[in-house]
Design an enzyme around this catalytic site. Structure first.
Site, mmCIF file in Angstrom:
data_model
loop_
_atom_site.group_PDB
_atom_site.id
_atom_site.type_symbol
_atom_site.label_atom_id
_atom_site.label_comp_id
_atom_site.label_asym_id
_atom_site.label_seq_id
_atom_site.Cartn_x
_atom_site.Cartn_y
_atom_site.Cartn_z
ATOM 1 N N ASP A 57 0.842 -1.201 0.000
ATOM 2 C CA ASP A 57 0.000 0.000 0.000
ATOM 3 C C ASP A 57 0.876 1.250 0.000
ATOM 4 O O ASP A 57 0.823 2.084 0.907
ATOM 5 C CB ASP A 57 -0.958 0.003 1.186
ATOM 6 N N GLU A 89 -13.806 9.578 8.025
ATOM 7 C CA GLU A 89 -14.460 9.907 9.286
ATOM 8 C C GLU A 89 -14.844 11.376 9.361
ATOM 9 O O GLU A 89 -14.041 12.252 9.036
ATOM 10 C CB GLU A 89 -13.504 9.569 10.434
ATOM 11 N N HIS A 126 2.398 7.559 5.210
ATOM 12 C CA HIS A 126 3.199 6.795 6.164
ATOM 13 C C HIS A 126 3.684 5.448 5.626
ATOM 14 O O HIS A 126 4.196 4.626 6.392
ATOM 15 C CB HIS A 126 2.435 6.608 7.494
ATOM 16 N N HIS A 164 2.061 6.558 13.451
ATOM 17 C CA HIS A 164 0.944 6.909 12.560
ATOM 18 C C HIS A 164 -0.408 6.564 13.153
ATOM 19 O O HIS A 164 -1.444 6.917 12.592
ATOM 20 C CB HIS A 164 1.107 6.221 11.210
ATOM 21 N N GLY A 173 -1.792 1.540 16.766
ATOM 22 C CA GLY A 173 -1.068 0.279 16.622
ATOM 23 C C GLY A 173 -1.876 -0.891 17.166
ATOM 24 O O GLY A 173 -2.447 -0.817 18.267
ATOM 25 N N LYS A 175 -16.639 2.796 7.095
ATOM 26 C CA LYS A 175 -15.751 1.704 6.698
ATOM 27 C C LYS A 175 -16.189 1.105 5.353
ATOM 28 O O LYS A 175 -15.411 1.031 4.418
ATOM 29 C CB LYS A 175 -15.748 0.615 7.775
#
Length: 395
Positions: free
Chosen positions: A80, A148, A244, A295, A298, A373
């Site tokens: 990605d 969001e 990131h 970022h 986690g 989502k």
């Protein structure tokens, strides 16, 4: 926020490469994530591996790590390429999450230049689509990606907040997404030839990599525009947009970031979960941190564990409304459990570690209102009520 005593945990590596994990005595980091850092440090040409407070194990390489090497390793960035988080101001007259949740468009449906030529979201496109890649354009993807609607909560640094023109109560759109199939294609073609080995032609890889980074940024802009228009607002430019997952050529070396945001004087949104605040920070990371910051919160559970434990503890309806009172738009029940807030570490601990190590200054929190989502099954998003949007043409 109280700060615990901090340490730079320097770990031995089988090569001269060094490994530093930026945690505190109260932090929890999976041992296999630290093992992955050691394995990366053993690669030819590796100089330094910096593990962020959100460090967790990934497929073949740690996530939440910044890795400097004299050799370019595409697998350390992953598929990605260009994934990142952007923040867009949005002006809404009334913010009622229950009414706005059903207005989100289907962001699994890609934009097509011909079929959707009249879509006003194209107004954010400046020039051509990078690499001419149209597959999946304007879609959010799966996993931990999201769009969001949030509001600015507590202002933690007045100077930085004023610079960004943010005040408590402002509404924003936060987008976490990447290059979709383009980055996957680039990594797959490399892997078919060289496996997990270094890039055979670093310049050629970087050229395609840079296309994917630009594509990811465009995709976040398109997602934000599609959401803003559906909610009855005008698209805006991002005040924060940091990738990131990328490689940066710095001081003649390759700085690989996998789930680590650039931390050299950048503004970064460190994502919490859909049930917790996120933190906008002004990053000022050191060379020992490979000029990088965390970022997000986690993961602390694998997706399989989160699914198993979540089904035993929660119902689907419970997961669609968070402890903050925000709503989750997600028609994929399995994804609801895999991405439950309990599957992640405490975002406050991650931010506290960044502050304790002098890597970032918290600026403000963002509080979720609606987290998208995937489309909800059986829910048809309402169309844009403003006729002028239907009349505008793609530039």
């Amino acid at each position: 926020m109280s700060v615990q005593p901090f340490r730079h945990e320097s770990l031995p590596a089988p090569t001269p490469a060094t490994v530093t994990v930026f945690t505190s005595p109260t932090s929890w980091v999976a041992s296999n994530a630290v093992d992955q850092c050691r394995q990366v440090a053993a690669l030819d040409g590796m100089v330094h591996v910096a593990g962020m407070p959100d460090l967790h194990p990934g497929k073949g390489a740690p996530i939440g790590a910044a890795m400097t090497s004299t050799v370019l390793y595409p697998h350390l960035v992953g598929s990605d390429i260009g994934c990142g988080i952007a923040v867009f101001p949005i002006a809404l007259k009334r913010v009622v999450p229950e009414r706005l949740a059903v207005r989100f468009p289907d962001l699994d449906r890609p934009l097509d230049p011909d079929r959707d030529a009249d879509d006003p979201a194209w107004s954010v496109l400046d020039g051509d689509v990078p690499a001419g890649h149209l597959d999946g354009l304007g879609t959010v993807g799966r996993g931990n990606h999201f769009v969001e609607l949030a509001h600015i909560g507590e202002i933690l640094d007045l100077g930085h907040a004023a610079r960004l023109r943010l005040t408590a109560g402002d509404t924003v759109i936060v987008v976490h997404s990447g290059s979709r199939g383009l980055g996957e294609l680039i990594l797959r073609e490399h892997t078919e030839l060289r496996g997990a080995g270094p890039a055979g032609n670093p310049a050629a890889y970087l050229a395609r990599h840079d296309d994917a980074v630009r594509w990811g940024s465009l995709n976040r802009r398109l997602l934000a525009a599609r959401a803003a228009i559906a909610l009855g607002a005008e698209p805006t430019a991002p005040i924060v947009d940091q990738c990131h997952n990328l490689v940066e050529v710095r001081d003649g070396r390759y700085l690989h970031r996998k789930g680590a945001a650039p931390g050299d004087g950048r503004d970064v949104l460190v994502a919490g979960t859909r049930g917790t605040p996120s933190y906008l920070v002004a990053a000022h990371a050191s060379v020992q941190a490979n000029h990088s910051v965390a970022h997000g919160a986690g993961r602390k559970m694998s997706r399989a564990d989160a699914l198993r434990r979540g089904r035993a503890k929660h119902t689907v309806n419970e997961l669609r409304r968070t402890p903050l009172g925000s709503l989750v738009v997600c028609g994929d029940r399995q994804l609801l459990f895999e991405e439950a807030p309990t599957a992640y570490k405490r975002i406050e601990q991650v931010i506290g570690d960044l502050v304790g190590h002098g890597l970032a200054t918290p600026v403000a929190t963002t509080i979720p209102l609606v987290t998208y989502k995937t489309p909800d099954v059986g829910v048809t998003p309402r169309g844009d009520p403003r006729p002028e949007h239907r009349r505008r043409r793609r530039r």
